[in-house]
Design an enzyme around this catalytic site. Structure first.
Site, PDB file in Angstrom:
ATOM      1  N   CYS A  99       1.682   1.787  -3.053  1.00 34.21           N
ATOM      2  CA  CYS A  99       1.209   0.652  -2.514  1.00 34.21           C
ATOM      3  C   CYS A  99       0.576   1.208  -1.014  1.00 34.21           C
ATOM      4  O   CYS A  99      -0.034   0.471  -0.309  1.00 34.21           O
ATOM      5  CB  CYS A  99       2.048  -0.415  -2.285  1.00 34.21           C
ATOM      6  SG  CYS A  99       2.541  -0.976  -3.978  1.00 34.21           S
ATOM      7  N   HIS A 392      -3.650  -7.632  -4.559  1.00 31.73           N
ATOM      8  CA  HIS A 392      -3.238  -6.425  -4.089  1.00 31.73           C
ATOM      9  C   HIS A 392      -3.608  -5.148  -5.098  1.00 31.73           C
ATOM     10  O   HIS A 392      -2.960  -4.912  -5.936  1.00 31.73           O
ATOM     11  CB  HIS A 392      -1.584  -6.371  -4.103  1.00 31.73           C
ATOM     12  CG  HIS A 392      -1.070  -5.069  -3.632  1.00 31.73           C
ATOM     13  ND1 HIS A 392      -1.485  -3.871  -2.905  1.00 31.73           N
ATOM     14  CD2 HIS A 392       0.163  -4.638  -4.322  1.00 31.73           C
ATOM     15  CE1 HIS A 392      -0.614  -3.046  -2.853  1.00 31.73           C
ATOM     16  NE2 HIS A 392       0.342  -3.145  -3.678  1.00 31.73           N
ATOM     17  N   CYS A 422       5.427  -1.426   2.379  1.00 33.12           N
ATOM     18  CA  CYS A 422       6.588  -0.969   1.690  1.00 33.12           C
ATOM     19  C   CYS A 422       5.623  -0.347   0.656  1.00 33.12           C
ATOM     20  O   CYS A 422       4.387  -0.698   0.149  1.00 33.12           O
ATOM     21  CB  CYS A 422       7.521  -1.853   1.072  1.00 33.12           C
ATOM     22  SG  CYS A 422       6.648  -3.282   0.018  1.00 33.12           S
TER      23      CYS A 422
END
EC number: 2.3.1.16
Length: 436
Positions: A99, A392, A422
């Protein structure tokens, strides 16, 4: 305060971010259904160059990321160069940091700028959760390799006879950590329990995210940084993100059942970020190169930090680890920040990191620091909403956050902004940005 590490070239140039753009973000299997990540990447980079009016030959390097990789296009960066009319000699390579992938892409281009090997580059990422690399079972894969080596038809038939019906079933991409077998949502549940985060708190943060994102669109704050996407069959363009729930009420969130721990859990589809398709990119240059071209930067990259922790327990604490390091390298404290943008993978993860940033005990006993990083001021935090609302697309989120934060800093007259996330594998990323 530890060592300050200025991000400048040998000539003293700062690292300028001159432009940024993204596609609208779309929920899985909606507007971008059937559009692979490489095409989303081409779409955003092509439009970014057109809008910026920067000649393609000025760009000397393109670093791009993709988390859900497609076997037919393993180097998405190079395919983007070849598919957007850029100079064929433009260096291009791909990165992946889960991510935090486009954080990594930005850092890599910045390092090339500081080393003096380039003066301008593009960084970004794209992902599609709608076009997935559906695989085959390990047994079928092995048989197919052996069949390719077999010399006679009888040998091939004998190999195929070993297969059972279950061996022929398609295998979707893994959703669990390779090393632990835990899903991200399982980790979010761990964090909710460890840090005493209630369902009500998680739902409230998710509702806040959607309300603020909806308001940002309503106020026209995202128009400059989100392109209109024209997609086959070209009947209706996609203009805005399609995940934002502008009309929802807080009571609506309470109706959903837990998604991971069905019996005792608090993490739901509504207080988590959804699977999403999209792409985002930024153009970076040395400060002097931007001046030569008559460009006014959106802002500057002041510092960055990447960290890693254990994956078995509460592994999504990357912001709590990487933020103090990035601030230290920038020579700043939390109180110096105008804006804080934290990736909202899950409301539980976000609230846990906020809690630990203000914890003296965590700072002393875990980080080995004398004082807490600092309390997170709600008036500075995710002021335009976050990933729970926008969605996302894994590799694109960092570039979205950077562009969004710089535009908002400029609207507020400048200052410092923190963007942090994160990532799978216990990874964390943080960057300090500056706008004038």
């Amino acid at each position: 305060m530890g060592q300050v590490l200025p991000l400048v070239t040998r000539q003293g140039d700062r690292i300028a971010i001159v432009s940024g753009l993204r596609t609208p973000f779309a929920r899985q299997a909606t507007a971008f259904h059937g559009i692979p990540a490489v095409d989303l990447g081409k779409m955003v980079v092509g439009e970014l160059l057109a809008r910026s009016e920067i000649p393609a030959e000025v760009i000397e390097q393109l670093v791009f990321g993709q988390v859900v990789q497609m076997p037919e296009a393993p180097n998405i960066a190079r395919e983007i160069v070849l598919g957007t009319g850029m100079n064929v000699h433009t260096d291009a390579y791909s990165v992946s940091r889960a991510c935090a992938t486009s954080f990594q892409a930005v850092a890599n281009v910045a390092e090339s700028l500081m080393a003096g090997t380039i003066r301008a580059g593009i960084a970004g990422g794209a992902d599609s959760s709608s076009v997935l690399p559906i695989g085959v079972s390990k047994k079928l894969a092995r048989v197919l390799v052996d069949v390719n080596k077999a010399r006679t038809m009888s040998q091939r038939l004998k190999l195929f006879s070993r297969l059972r019906l279950r061996d022929l079933m398609p295998v979707p991409p893994a959703v669990a950590e390779y090393s632990t077998g835990l899903r991200m949502g399982d980790t979010a549940e761990q964090m909710a329990k460890t840090y005493g985060i209630t369902r009500e708190q998680q739902d409230a943060l998710a509702h806040r995210s959607h309300q603020r994102a909806a308001q940002a669109w309503s106020d026209g704050k995202l128009k400059e940084e989100v392109m209109t996407a024209f997609i086959p069959p070209y009947k209706q363009p996609l203009v805005e993100d399609n995940n934002i729930r502008g009309n929802s009420s807080l009571a609506d969130y309470a109706k959903l059942r837990p998604a991971f721990d069905r019996k005792h859990g608090t993490v739901t589809a509504a207080n988590s970020t959804p699977l999403t398709d999209g792409a985002a990119a930024v153009i970076l240059m040395t400060e002097s190169r931007a001046k030569e071209l008559g460009l006014v930067p959106l802002g500057y990259l002041r510092s960055y930090a990447f960290t890693a922790i254990d994956v078995w327990q509460d592994m999504l604490l990357g912001p709590a680890w990487s933020t103090p390091l990035a601030l230290e390298r920038a020579g700043l404290t939390m109180s110096d920040l105008t804006l804080i943008d934290m990736h909202e993978a899950f409301a539980a993860q976000t609230l846990a990191n906020i809690q630990l940033l203000g914890s003296e005990r965590f700072a002393r006993e875990v980080l080995g620091r004398a004082h807490a990083t600092g309390e997170v001021d709600d008036s500075k935090f995710n002021v335009l909403g976050g990933s729970i609302a926008y969605g996302h697309p894994f590799a694109a989120t960092g570039a979205r956050m950077i562009t969004q934060t710089l535009h908002e800093l400029r609207r507020r007259g400048g200052g410092f902004g923190l963007v942090t996330a994160c990532a799978a594998g216990g990874l964390g990323a943080a960057m300090v940005l500056e706008a004038e």
